[in-house]
Design a protein around this motif. Structure first.
Motif, PDB file in Angstrom:
ATOM      1  N   LEU A 942      42.693  42.533  81.068  1.00 19.42           N
ATOM      2  CA  LEU A 942      43.181  43.701  81.790  1.00 19.42           C
ATOM      3  C   LEU A 942      42.092  44.283  82.679  1.00 19.42           C
ATOM      4  N   GLY A 943      42.489  44.757  83.852  1.00 17.94           N
ATOM      5  CA  GLY A 943      41.577  45.468  84.726  1.00 17.94           C
ATOM      6  C   GLY A 943      41.419  46.906  84.282  1.00 17.94           C
ATOM      7  N   GLN A 944      40.634  47.665  85.033  1.00 16.72           N
ATOM      8  CA  GLN A 944      40.354  49.041  84.643  1.00 16.72           C
ATOM      9  C   GLN A 944      41.571  49.945  84.741  1.00 16.72           C
ATOM     10  N   ASP A 945      42.593  49.513  85.486  1.00 18.53           N
ATOM     11  CA  ASP A 945      43.811  50.312  85.580  1.00 18.53           C
ATOM     12  C   ASP A 945      44.844  49.899  84.551  1.00 18.53           C
ATOM     13  N   GLY A 946      44.499  48.966  83.660  1.00 13.56           N
ATOM     14  CA  GLY A 946      45.427  48.528  82.630  1.00 13.56           C
ATOM     15  C   GLY A 946      46.357  47.416  83.064  1.00 13.56           C
TER      16      GLY A 946
END
Length: 1013
Positions: A942-946
């Motif tokens: 997952l990226g930092q934005d979910g």
């Protein structure tokens, strides 16, 4: 300063606050000043051109240069992008869109993901015509001149003058044969039209390239007026040299071309600063850069600092994938720039109670000279900290002495941490950094930064943007697909490199200076002939007038864009505002496909009546995010399928047809079908579906399996885009979607369906494309052979088709399907959206709905890829974040203690196969790996934005969290499941490593059912 020997080039950069100019003696570029004779700065004027006139006049006056010795003027401007960001109807035009696509692309029409404000301004008629190419260069259908002529009549009837022509896979044909032929036919019939071809705008990715082409067409009138005004300014300055504009990638384009392709100048400002910094620091001569370092540039302004990585070519690293401009997702070359809230005017606040200092992100901005302490104000700024530290003498520096020494120390530490974090975020490798500091606020860097081998503040650093414009080079590029089987790859590559060099020379580069700076070789999936996409870029300095190479623009500046092209009338320059930042946003510019932003997510409840869940746009948005997470790196991106679902849902005839029900509601004798997309991701985003493919495949699979009815549809895999492919089918047949799927995740082959693992028949299996081609595999010796047979057909049909295996009974669905996975994706998506809005822990929010385990948090430091047996194979290596990154990260995704600070490796075959701790010094040493978990358990990055990151999107520098969730017992409770879906099924010499017991997902239907309507 007196003039040098000449000749000279002038560079101008028009920013939102200031307009800068620099004049360079190109015969003195080896001097300490790199030939910069003078620079000038003035506030950007509302009409833009008077500010340009003022700064050029100033540098000419300072140097007393003979104006006949000026060889060129190059201007970088953010003016065009501001019109889009502001959604300014006065400067934007309606656009007709012509797709050359044959039967394809209907499921996602143009303007589908435009913000409402821009769609209302720009949205014109849409036409689907014959034409377009397959990924291997074959025609989808021949271009039809009669269709083109009729389309022109319709465009005329609508009163439209701007046209965007978009051909499927047109970027892979560097001549854009279909698009250019269509344009020629249109102009022959109506010369007053302005026609923009998409192959000149962006790369593969039809919707994003089309969006960029529409934006370009919409601002054409503004661009022509603006360039004409620039030319008038040059006439007033008595400069008869060619005028150029700088492009997003740091190269030049002549004024006439810029007037027709203004979108390529949108991000030229940051690029000018970066390339100017490298030039001023003499990195192009190798005098300061070390071979064992990487080069980053930080341009420090009054409020923010822009950070960018420079490639070995000297150009900024380009942003991956897609870029949003004014809320529109686009695909064209843009530099990857990180902006952080640190500048010369950043406020410094001391909290005495906590004994803590905060620096930025708020700033006094252009009020620095009146509000900072050293200028008699009462606001403590970073400039005051610099002065108090004795690093500069600015203003009344005695006033900075009132700042307590411990506050100065703490502020310097915070500034150091902000800069170190910015450097770490933009690194392209683990090599030490050579850091270039430019801009008026560059004095804020006072202390040695960790990981930075050398920090350079070059001469004329405060005018690096204008210098970058003055020294910009010329580029040529080829983007082609070559079949490498039975051919000498080196010979093919050399020929393509020569084509790129000739393209640069044709645009005005000095042949003696042209070099190849970029080579990308991208193998295509699902093919056995080694079909490879080659993207090659050549760059060289602008040729001198007496060079044998042709000049880019032989017209006089006052002749350029007077009438534009295609008959646009001459108009006077207008009053131009530059007051809106490129980062400006408003409710009007929110994407039209983000419905959740308008909802109270805590109060929102899905529409469930009498055991049936009727989907809304918000539900689809949640499900799209959730299917991405359950995609475990594969399944294809959910975005295009989400847009297709929205189109189907918003059809007036779709009311209450897009619905979901539990498998428990099925009778044992009911028949359930499935249909999904099958093919290469590289085709999915370009040759979008025609519409009937899945239904055609379903109907043939039903026919040849001997059924005469079916009551429901189910997804074969819930992961990725295929997790949503059932919803338009639900609307078409007016049947419900089963809350479940046949994998519980994404897997790379059909044989990974759980019913087939346990003996349910997979054949007859039908495939269909958008041109009406259908093939049926009636019988095969094994499920694996079914896969190889349809894969061969997929290659012939252009690497994208629909597939449907034999229908299943309700009894088989209840026994072998993974239950409640549509609900699971909804809960995961809702959790991500709620946590993102409330800025709470994203990982905890996900696990509150779908139990799992955070395996690792860190930063990707290496990605290896290969195409083997038609699959994308590879390995991702992730290293731990340092303490500052964990403490000061912008998104709360949770933390993870990693034993011994080891890294983690994640091999993938489209989907992620296993996760293992590895030695940071030798991550490929398998003997030192400690397996954490393996397939069939789910691993997602997952990226930092979910949002989930697919295996095709992995790249160095991304901060990520790796999560795991347990697989259904159908995969783990029986040797048959593990043999196909576990490590053995992927040829891995390891045992299944479990994450723990499986917990059945909650049911949206059971939780929100409000009974009979």
């Amino acid at each position: 300063m007196t003039q040098g020997s000449g000749p000279y080039r002038i560079g101008v950069d028009v920013g939102g606050t200031n307009t800068d100019a620099a004049i360079i003696d190109i015969a003195a570029t080896d001097s300490a000043s790199r030939g910069v004779c003078a620079s000038s700065k003035t506030p950007t004027t509302t009409d833009v051109t008077s500010g340009i006139h003022a700064v050029i006049e100033d540098v000419l006056s300072k140097t007393a240069v003979n104006r006949q010795d000026v060889l060129s003027v190059a201007i970088g401007t953010t003016h065009f992008v501001n019109a889009v960001v502001e959604a300014d109807a006065r400067r934007l035009s309606k656009v007709a869109v012509v797709r050359l696509c044959g039967p394809f692309t209907r499921l996602v029409p143009p303007f589908s993901d435009f913000p409402p404000a821009l769609k209302q301004i720009m949205g014109g008629p849409v036409f689907y015509l014959d034409g377009g190419l397959e990924i291997d260069g074959r025609e989808i259908t021949p271009l039809n001149p009669d269709q083109v002529k009729q389309t022109v009549k319709s465009i005329q009837a609508a009163g439209i003058k701007m046209v965007a022509v978009v051909g499927v896979f047109s970027p892979l044909d560097h001549q854009g044969i279909h698009e250019e032929t269509c344009k020629q036919l249109m102009l022959e019939q109506d010369p007053s039209l302005s026609v923009v071809c998409s192959h000149q705008i962006g790369g593969v990715g039809l919707l994003e390239r089309e969006n960029a082409t529409i934006l370009n067409a919409s601002i054409l009138t503004l661009a022509r007026r603006t360039v004409r005004a620039f030319c008038q300014a040059m006439t007033k300055l008595q400069l008869s040299c060619p005028l150029f504009l700088t492009q997003n990638d740091g190269t030049l384009t002549d004024a006439a071309t810029a007037a027709e392709l203004p979108i390529k100048t949108f991000a030229s400002g940051p690029t000018n600063s970066m390339t100017g910094a490298a030039y001023l620091a003499s990195l192009d001569r190798g005098t300061n850069a070390k071979s064992n370092t990487q080069v980053l540039v930080i341009d420090v302004g009054g409020t923010t600092s822009d950070v960018c990585a420079l490639l070995p070519s000297g150009f900024p690293r380009q942003a991956p994938n897609f870029v949003e401009v004014g809320g529109v997702r686009t695909a064209f070359s843009m530099p990857e720039v990180l902006s952080v809230g640190l500048g010369g005017g950043s406020r410094v606040v001391y909290d005495a109670e906590l004994d803590r200092v905060r620096v930025g992100p708020d700033s006094v901005g252009h009020y620095l000279t009146s509000q900072a302490l050293v200028f008699g104000g009462d606001v403590m700024t970073t400039t005051d900290i610099v002065v108090a530290s004795g690093k500069a003498k600015i203003g009344d520096y005695a006033k900075a002495q009132s700042i307590p020494s411990d506050v100065v120390s703490k502020a310097r530490l915070q500034i150091k941490k902000i800069l170190e974090r910015a450097v770490e975020d933009m690194k392209v490798s683990d090599l030490p950094v050579t850091l270039l500091l430019v801009g008026g606020g560059s004095i804020v860097q006072m202390d040695q930064l960790e990981g930075v081998a050398e920090c350079i503040i070059p001469p004329h650093h405060d005018s690096a943007n204008a210098v970058g414009a003055a020294i910009a080079k010329v580029a040529g590029e080829v983007d082609i697909i070559e079949i490498l089987a039975d051919r000498d790859e080196k010979t093919v590559l050399e020929l393509a490199k020569k084509q790129a060099i000739e393209a640069a020379v044709a645009r005005g580069a000095d042949r003696a200076d042209v070099k190849i700076v970029e080579i990308d070789k991208i193998p295509l999936q699902y093919v056995t002939n080694k079909a490879t996409r080659l993207v090659i870029k050549a760059v060289g300095r602008l040729a001198l007038p007496d060079a044998t190479a042709p000049t880019v623009n032989s017209t006089q500046p006052n002749e350029v864009a007077v009438n534009g092209t295609n008959g646009v009338a001459d108009q006077d320059a207008e009053d131009f505002s530059n007051g809106v930042s490129q980062k400006a946003t408003s409710d009007a510019l929110e994407s039209s496909v983000k419905f959740s932003i308008y909802m109270d997510l805590d109060a929102y409840k899905p529409d469930v009546r009498n055991g049936v869940w009727y989907l809304s746009p918000v539900d689809l948005e949640f499900i799209a995010t959730g299917t991405g997470v359950l995609g475990t790196g594969g399944g294809g991106p959910s975005r295009l399928q989400y847009l297709q679902c929205l189109e189907a849902l918003q059809n007036p005839d779709a009311k209450d047809k897009m619905r979901v029900m539990s498998s428990k509601s099925m009778k044992d004798s009911d028949i359930c079908v499935f249909g999904s997309w099958y093919g290469a991701p590289s085709v999915s985003g370009e040759r979008m579906p025609a519409g009937p493919e899945i239904m055609d495949a379903i109907e043939y699979s039903v026919k040849y399996s001997g059924h005469d009815h079916f009551e429901a549809v189910i997804a074969d895999e819930i992961g990725g885009g295929n997790g949503m492919s059932t919803f338009p089918t639900s609307v078409h047949y007016d049947i419900p979607v089963i809350d479940g799927d046949l994998m519980g995740r994404a897997y790379p082959t059909l044989e990974h369906g759980t019913p087939y693992v346990y003996g349910e028949p997979i054949t007859p299996c039908a495939i269909a494309d958008g041109k009406g081609n259908v093939s049926v595999v009636l019988k095969a010796e094994s499920n694996k052979r079914v896969e190889t047979m349809i894969r061969a057909q997929c290659v012939d049909l252009g690497l994208k088709m629909a597939v449907a295996c034999t229908p299943l009974t309700g009894e088989a669905i209840k026994r072998y399907a993974i239950p409640n996975t549509v609900s699971q994706s909804w809960y995961i998506g809702r959790a991500v959206h709620k946590a993102r809005r409330s800025k709470t822990n994203l990982i905890k929010a996900i696990f509150d709905t779908s139990p799992g385990r955070l395996l690792y948090s860190g930063k990707i430091i290496d990605v290896k890829r290969d195409v083997s047996r038609g699959y994308t194979m590879g390995q991702c290596t992730i290293a731990p974040l340092n303490s500052d990154e964990r403490d000061l990260g912008t998104t709360d995704t949770g933390t993870q203690s990693t034993p011994d600070e080891r890294c983690i490796i994640i091999p993938f075959q489209n989907e992620y196969l296993y996760a293992a701790y590895a030695d940071a010094a030798e991550p490929d040493d398998a003997s030192r790996h400690e397996i954490i978990c393996t397939v069939p358990d789910l691993i997602s990055i997952l990226g930092q934005d979910g949002e989930a990151i697919g295996s095709q999107e992995l790249r160095y520098g991304l901060r990520v969290s790796v999560i795991g969730m347990s697989a259904h017992p159908l995969w783990t409770g029986d040797a048959r499941g593990l043999k196909v879906g576990g490590p053995e099924g992927f040829g891995l010499d390891m045992k299944w490593k479990s994450l723990g017991p499986y917990q059945e997902p909650r049911s949206v239907i059971e939780e929100f059912d409000r009974g009979a309507a």
